[in-house]
Design an enzyme around this catalytic site. Sequence first.
Site, PDB file in Angstrom:
ATOM      1  N   LYS A 146      44.764   6.184 -49.666  1.00  0.00           N
ATOM      2  CA  LYS A 146      45.149   7.501 -49.138  1.00  0.00           C
ATOM      3  C   LYS A 146      46.080   8.208 -50.114  1.00  0.00           C
ATOM      4  O   LYS A 146      45.984   9.418 -50.321  1.00  0.00           O
ATOM      5  CB  LYS A 146      45.826   7.344 -47.770  1.00  0.00           C
ATOM      6  CG  LYS A 146      46.471   8.619 -47.218  1.00  0.00           C
ATOM      7  CD  LYS A 146      45.434   9.626 -46.758  1.00  0.00           C
ATOM      8  CE  LYS A 146      45.916  11.048 -46.570  1.00  0.00           C
ATOM      9  NZ  LYS A 146      47.125  11.295 -45.831  1.00  0.00           N
TER      10      LYS A 146
ATOM     11  N   HIS B  61      44.042   9.519 -52.897  1.00  0.00           N
ATOM     12  CA  HIS B  61      43.320  10.681 -52.357  1.00  0.00           C
ATOM     13  C   HIS B  61      44.203  11.930 -52.475  1.00  0.00           C
ATOM     14  O   HIS B  61      43.767  12.976 -52.942  1.00  0.00           O
ATOM     15  CB  HIS B  61      42.932  10.427 -50.895  1.00  0.00           C
ATOM     16  CG  HIS B  61      42.566  11.674 -50.137  1.00  0.00           C
ATOM     17  ND1 HIS B  61      43.514  12.574 -49.670  1.00  0.00           N
ATOM     18  CD2 HIS B  61      41.364  12.199 -49.792  1.00  0.00           C
ATOM     19  CE1 HIS B  61      42.900  13.585 -49.078  1.00  0.00           C
ATOM     20  NE2 HIS B  61      41.603  13.378 -49.133  1.00  0.00           N
ATOM     21  N   ASN B  62      45.452  11.798 -52.045  1.00  0.00           N
ATOM     22  CA  ASN B  62      46.340  12.960 -52.097  1.00  0.00           C
ATOM     23  C   ASN B  62      46.625  13.377 -53.537  1.00  0.00           C
ATOM     24  O   ASN B  62      46.703  14.570 -53.832  1.00  0.00           O
ATOM     25  CB  ASN B  62      47.647  12.662 -51.369  1.00  0.00           C
ATOM     26  CG  ASN B  62      47.474  12.659 -49.857  1.00  0.00           C
ATOM     27  OD1 ASN B  62      46.388  12.411 -49.359  1.00  0.00           O
ATOM     28  ND2 ASN B  62      48.532  12.928 -49.132  1.00  0.00           N
TER      29      ASN B  62
ATOM     30  N   ASN C 150      55.671   8.000 -26.250  1.00  0.00           N
ATOM     31  CA  ASN C 150      56.449   8.732 -27.250  1.00  0.00           C
ATOM     32  C   ASN C 150      57.917   8.466 -26.968  1.00  0.00           C
ATOM     33  O   ASN C 150      58.308   8.251 -25.816  1.00  0.00           O
ATOM     34  CB  ASN C 150      56.165  10.234 -27.149  1.00  0.00           C
ATOM     35  CG  ASN C 150      56.738  11.001 -28.335  1.00  0.00           C
ATOM     36  OD1 ASN C 150      56.247  10.857 -29.450  1.00  0.00           O
ATOM     37  ND2 ASN C 150      57.773  11.797 -28.097  1.00  0.00           N
ATOM     38  N   ARG C 151      58.740   8.455 -28.033  1.00  0.00           N
ATOM     39  CA  ARG C 151      60.166   8.182 -27.859  1.00  0.00           C
ATOM     40  C   ARG C 151      60.759   9.070 -26.773  1.00  0.00           C
ATOM     41  O   ARG C 151      61.379   8.591 -25.838  1.00  0.00           O
ATOM     42  CB  ARG C 151      60.909   8.380 -29.190  1.00  0.00           C
ATOM     43  CG  ARG C 151      62.403   8.233 -29.070  1.00  0.00           C
ATOM     44  CD  ARG C 151      63.077   8.404 -30.407  1.00  0.00           C
ATOM     45  NE  ARG C 151      62.845   9.746 -30.982  1.00  0.00           N
ATOM     46  CZ  ARG C 151      63.390  10.168 -32.109  1.00  0.00           C
ATOM     47  NH1 ARG C 151      64.158   9.354 -32.817  1.00  0.00           N
ATOM     48  NH2 ARG C 151      63.149  11.383 -32.556  1.00  0.00           N
TER      49      ARG C 151
ATOM     50  N   SER D 262      43.223  11.212 -43.057  1.00  0.00           N
ATOM     51  CA  SER D 262      43.257  12.479 -43.781  1.00  0.00           C
ATOM     52  C   SER D 262      42.529  13.566 -43.012  1.00  0.00           C
ATOM     53  O   SER D 262      41.561  13.295 -42.306  1.00  0.00           O
ATOM     54  CB  SER D 262      42.623  12.325 -45.150  1.00  0.00           C
ATOM     55  OG  SER D 262      42.603  13.573 -45.793  1.00  0.00           O
TER      56      SER D 262
ATOM     57  N   GLU E   7      43.780  15.267 -54.730  1.00  0.00           N
ATOM     58  CA  GLU E   7      43.838  16.586 -54.077  1.00  0.00           C
ATOM     59  C   GLU E   7      44.757  17.534 -54.868  1.00  0.00           C
ATOM     60  O   GLU E   7      44.413  18.696 -55.100  1.00  0.00           O
ATOM     61  CB  GLU E   7      44.355  16.371 -52.654  1.00  0.00           C
ATOM     62  CG  GLU E   7      44.551  17.593 -51.806  1.00  0.00           C
ATOM     63  CD  GLU E   7      45.190  17.199 -50.460  1.00  0.00           C
ATOM     64  OE1 GLU E   7      44.709  16.261 -49.799  1.00  0.00           O
ATOM     65  OE2 GLU E   7      46.189  17.839 -50.085  1.00  0.00           O
TER      66      GLU E   7
ATOM     67  N   MET F  85      49.900  14.994 -34.839  1.00  0.00           N
ATOM     68  CA  MET F  85      48.872  14.053 -35.311  1.00  0.00           C
ATOM     69  C   MET F  85      48.514  13.022 -34.243  1.00  0.00           C
ATOM     70  O   MET F  85      47.340  12.770 -33.974  1.00  0.00           O
ATOM     71  CB  MET F  85      49.348  13.338 -36.584  1.00  0.00           C
ATOM     72  CG  MET F  85      49.405  14.208 -37.810  1.00  0.00           C
ATOM     73  SD  MET F  85      47.783  14.835 -38.319  1.00  0.00           S
ATOM     74  CE  MET F  85      46.998  13.344 -38.934  1.00  0.00           C
TER      75      MET F  85
ATOM     76  N   ASN G 158      51.854   8.474 -42.929  1.00  0.00           N
ATOM     77  CA  ASN G 158      51.726   8.486 -44.390  1.00  0.00           C
ATOM     78  C   ASN G 158      52.735   7.545 -45.030  1.00  0.00           C
ATOM     79  O   ASN G 158      53.637   7.973 -45.739  1.00  0.00           O
ATOM     80  CB  ASN G 158      51.964   9.905 -44.921  1.00  0.00           C
ATOM     81  CG  ASN G 158      50.662  10.666 -45.083  1.00  0.00           C
ATOM     82  OD1 ASN G 158      49.605  10.067 -45.262  1.00  0.00           O
ATOM     83  ND2 ASN G 158      50.751  11.977 -45.038  1.00  0.00           N
TER      84      ASN G 158
ATOM     85  N   VAL H  29      54.211   8.053 -36.158  1.00  0.00           N
ATOM     86  CA  VAL H  29      55.526   8.718 -36.201  1.00  0.00           C
ATOM     87  C   VAL H  29      55.872   9.089 -37.634  1.00  0.00           C
ATOM     88  O   VAL H  29      55.153   8.755 -38.580  1.00  0.00           O
ATOM     89  CB  VAL H  29      56.637   7.828 -35.593  1.00  0.00           C
ATOM     90  CG1 VAL H  29      56.320   7.499 -34.133  1.00  0.00           C
ATOM     91  CG2 VAL H  29      56.862   6.570 -36.412  1.00  0.00           C
TER      92      VAL H  29
END
Length: 475
Positions: A182, A185-186, A32-33, A128, A189, A13, A102, A74
């Site tokens: 969001k 929204h899910n 990034n880690r 999304s 869905e 993502m 999320n 993350v």
Amino acid sequence: KKASIGVTGLAVMGRNLARNLARHGHTVALHNRSEERTRALVDQFGDEGDFIPAYSAQEFVDALERPRQVVIMVKAGAPTDAVIDEFAPLLEPGDVIVDAGNAHFADTRRREAALREQGLHFVGTGVSGGEEGALHGPSIMPGGSPESYQSLGPLFEDISAKVDGSPCCTHVGADGAGHFVKMVHNGIEYADMQLIAESFDLLRGAAGYSPAEIAEVFRTWNTGRLDSYLIEITADVLAHVDASTGKPFVDIVADQAEQKGTGRWTVQIGLDLGVPISGIAEAVFARSLSGSSELRSAARDLGGPTRAPLADVSGFADKVEQALYASKVVAYAQGFNQIQAGGAEYGWDIDLGRVAAIWRGGCIIRAKFLNDITSAYEAEPGLPTLLTSGGFRKAVEEAQDAWRSVISTAVSLGIPTPGFSTALAYYDGLRADRLPAALVQGQRDFFGAHTYRRVDREGSFHTAWAEPGRPEVSA
Ligand code: NDP
């Protein structure tokens, strides 16, 4: 040159979001880690735009223009807190931290409050559309302060999906509003997918159509009012044939639906807010039932009806379309009422018509239908339910005979349609002149002296059920 925005967390993502930003001409700092992901992004996609790779938190922060805009992408939960704890001390007042994962909106509210104390803007944003959406244009639902949207908004609108030229991104409301929306929204869905699945099950079980024939039915529906991404991909899935067996793909997939948890959150919050989102709840429960293998195998030989499938299937597919449409209106009406209730509870001023508008592109529930929801709220911002808005009222009233008939067929044949059935029960519950809730109040007063209100007088009353003559007293 400094970067206008940075992305930390470069799994699928984050990587795609960073590439999308760069492709739109923005200079993007990368972090990034573990270093490999950063290197891999630059190696594979470095020529797509201007990237500034950073291999430490300090290097990353130093690469950013002020006010700094740090997007965290993350794994949701403790990793998000760990990353915030790493970056927040390096930032200065006015800088913006965005959590695009999320997250649960309650975590977002907590993080926003803590970072506000430090003078930082924290923006929880819904994104999304999966990995393809992140790369080519997602639907973006940012919460947080209006000030943060001044700098962030133009960037996010730039990379979001566009429908009729308008970006699928809007400032939803303060603190956790974006993640709340969001989440719903899910949930919607889940409901939409369940209703489509029930339509398939009926067309097959009651009318005897093959998956390939049902794919054609869905393709036809997709040219009408049900035109949507989910109907489109359903037709593709149903038309697909398994290469190794030659069987319809849908017949070789184990019938146990999995879930990652946002549907469950939606239902939990629906319960907390006291909003009847029965369509979403039934969809989550239907997945749970499908996954209860031991229970299902223990109960598989329970008796069912002996009726044969329909002898005359003419007109049945059209009736199922009407049942699906009406049930879908109910599920969306419930979801929008949950957003309304969340707004009231948490003090968010959410424009429901705008929410429908930014779901028209980029996200999984993108559909033509959402235009009608936007129009309904534009015509009447205080609409109590979508069901009473002019267009939806008429369409559902016209569909109801078919809707009832399809559910009757399902019941008589023993085909489970929890989504269709709960939607109709909700519709009839709202319409009812009197509900048996009056009797429930009587029962509650009888065993628990919980009192009741009367239809003909103000006040609270209790009947002394144990006393002779059962006298009524004012409570
Ligand atoms: P994952 O959820 O698989 O997370 C992997 C990333 O998190 C890696 O960059 C990893 O770093 C990092 N990470 C994990 N733990 C830590 C930690 N303790 N400290 C620092 N970094 C850590 O990646 P996705 O790209 O699939 O998803 C990212 C977010 O987007 C998630 O919140 C997800 O729910 C959300 N999302 C995902 C969608 C999807 O379709 N996948 C759609 C919409 C939202 P490392 O490389 O070092 O292991």
